[in-house]
Design an enzyme around this catalytic site. Sequence first.
Site, short mmCIF file in Angstrom:
data_model
loop_
_atom_site.label_atom_id
_atom_site.label_comp_id
_atom_site.label_asym_id
_atom_site.label_seq_id
_atom_site.Cartn_x
_atom_site.Cartn_y
_atom_site.Cartn_z
N HIS A 19 11.08 -6.48 -5.14
CA HIS A 19 10.01 -5.50 -5.39
C HIS A 19 10.00 -4.95 -6.81
CE1 HIS A 19 13.36 -2.76 -4.82
NE2 HIS A 19 12.64 -1.85 -5.44
C1 UD1 Z 1 10.07 2.77 -5.70
C2 UD1 Z 1 11.12 3.17 -6.73
C3 UD1 Z 1 12.20 2.10 -6.77
C4 UD1 Z 1 12.75 1.81 -5.40
C5 UD1 Z 1 11.60 1.43 -4.48
C6 UD1 Z 1 12.07 1.13 -3.07
C7 UD1 Z 1 10.30 4.46 -8.64
C8 UD1 Z 1 9.96 4.39 -10.08
N1 UD1 Z 1 10.57 3.29 -8.05
O1 UD1 Z 1 9.40 1.61 -6.20
O2 UD1 Z 1 13.26 2.57 -7.59
O3 UD1 Z 1 13.68 0.74 -5.48
O4 UD1 Z 1 10.67 2.52 -4.45
O5 UD1 Z 1 11.02 0.74 -2.27
O6 UD1 Z 1 10.33 5.53 -8.07
N2 UD1 Z 1 3.12 1.55 -1.36
C9 UD1 Z 1 2.56 1.47 -0.13
N3 UD1 Z 1 3.13 2.19 0.88
C10 UD1 Z 1 4.22 2.96 0.70
C11 UD1 Z 1 4.78 3.05 -0.58
C12 UD1 Z 1 4.23 2.33 -1.61
O7 UD1 Z 1 1.58 0.78 0.09
O8 UD1 Z 1 4.69 3.60 1.66
C13 UD1 Z 1 2.52 0.78 -2.48
C14 UD1 Z 1 1.67 1.69 -3.35
O9 UD1 Z 1 0.38 1.22 -3.34
C15 UD1 Z 1 2.27 1.58 -4.74
C16 UD1 Z 1 3.27 0.47 -4.65
O10 UD1 Z 1 3.53 0.21 -3.27
O11 UD1 Z 1 1.32 1.31 -5.72
C17 UD1 Z 1 4.55 0.86 -5.34
O12 UD1 Z 1 5.03 2.13 -4.82
P1 UD1 Z 1 5.83 3.15 -5.76
O13 UD1 Z 1 6.35 4.28 -4.98
O14 UD1 Z 1 5.02 3.46 -6.94
O15 UD1 Z 1 7.06 2.33 -6.32
P2 UD1 Z 1 7.96 1.19 -5.65
O16 UD1 Z 1 7.61 -0.10 -6.29
O17 UD1 Z 1 7.94 1.26 -4.16
#
Ligand code: UD1
Length: 363
Positions: free
Chosen positions: A205
Amino acid sequence: MKAAIIVGARPNFMKAAPLIREFRKRPRLDTLLVHTGQHYDENMSRVFFEDLELPEPDIHLGVGSGSHAEQTGKVMVAFEGVISRERPDLIIVVGDVNSTLACSLVGAKALVPVAHVEAGLRSFDLAMPEEINRMVTDILSKFCFTTSPEAETNLLREGVNPERIFFVGNIMIDSLLFYLERAERSRIVEELGVTPGGYVLVTLHRPSNVDESGVFALIMGALADVARRLPVVFPVHPRTRKMIESARGAFEIPESLKLIEPLGYLDFVKAMRHARIVITDSGGIQEETTVLGIPCITVRENTERPITIEMGTNVLVGADPAKIRREAARILDGAVRAHRVPPLWDGKTAERIADIVERHFPV
Ligand code: UD1
């Protein structure tokens, strides 16, 4: 005394759970569980509350997704309100996600002491958003709780006062050991139609691996090759799902490469424990496989957790498909590495943290 414990994203939940369990055993320690809502899906958040028996959050900030500035800013504004209403004596943040940074920043400016659990980890790679989160959080923390000796070296090099550094061990391993037996009862391996020891488990991821279609397609090509030797199970993170959908056609997905929804905690621990190899770009999984003795191939150029390479089962291959193929083949051909469990990864980290907190907040 009242400690506000912050959770936001998936890797926070298994770190907060042992702390809450331990604090709630101690009459002097009151907890306020704050969920920022950085992760909000059923399978990225809810299921972890159930599996880890976490209490309902006392406060839910509901910030959701957004750019780094948006997400961090929204948590900061909402959490500032929480501090002025609840007046916690201590703010405990875990890991390195945007919620960790946001709450430590607000706490430090409100002059509430911040405790960072998992302090001092450094990849020395500022292209990783988590590295920035870790550095800023540590500088602002009154208590830097570390998992390994090199974390202390990193903090001292950055000028952190040694009196703020406490080597307490790895809190994530508290959860792993506490739930190992329960995870064993999960039927996920059978449900996936694979056999114990007869599959490879993958998670990816990191933006550097999954946000650029060319890089991602090469990694998928290597995984497809591995899947020709042994079935590959790949629970797909929402971020990675977006790339798979937009780049459809750029790579082949053989039937033995099973793309599934993200797993809950107990199912994932079971799947990890019985995998032949784990291929990942996660931080925590490098540590969990080290304790479980499962070979781990990390699809990154660097790691903030070098002890998993020095003592554990981890090896770094970058996003190089040839290296992924070669390392997987070596393990499937029978190569074994001696490994040891690092010091204080013993299931008692929450106890050590609670002792220190009690000592610093006398009646
Ligand atoms: C985040 C953390 C990362 C961690 C990871 C575990 C930061 C900078 N990064 O990254 O360190 O390893 O979480 O998962 O904080 N999304 C969904 N549903 C959710 C959550 C996210 O659809 O419940 C999608 C969102 O559209 C978003 C993307 O996933 O754009 C990324 O989510 P985000 O929280 O920005 O960062 P992660 O890549 O999950």
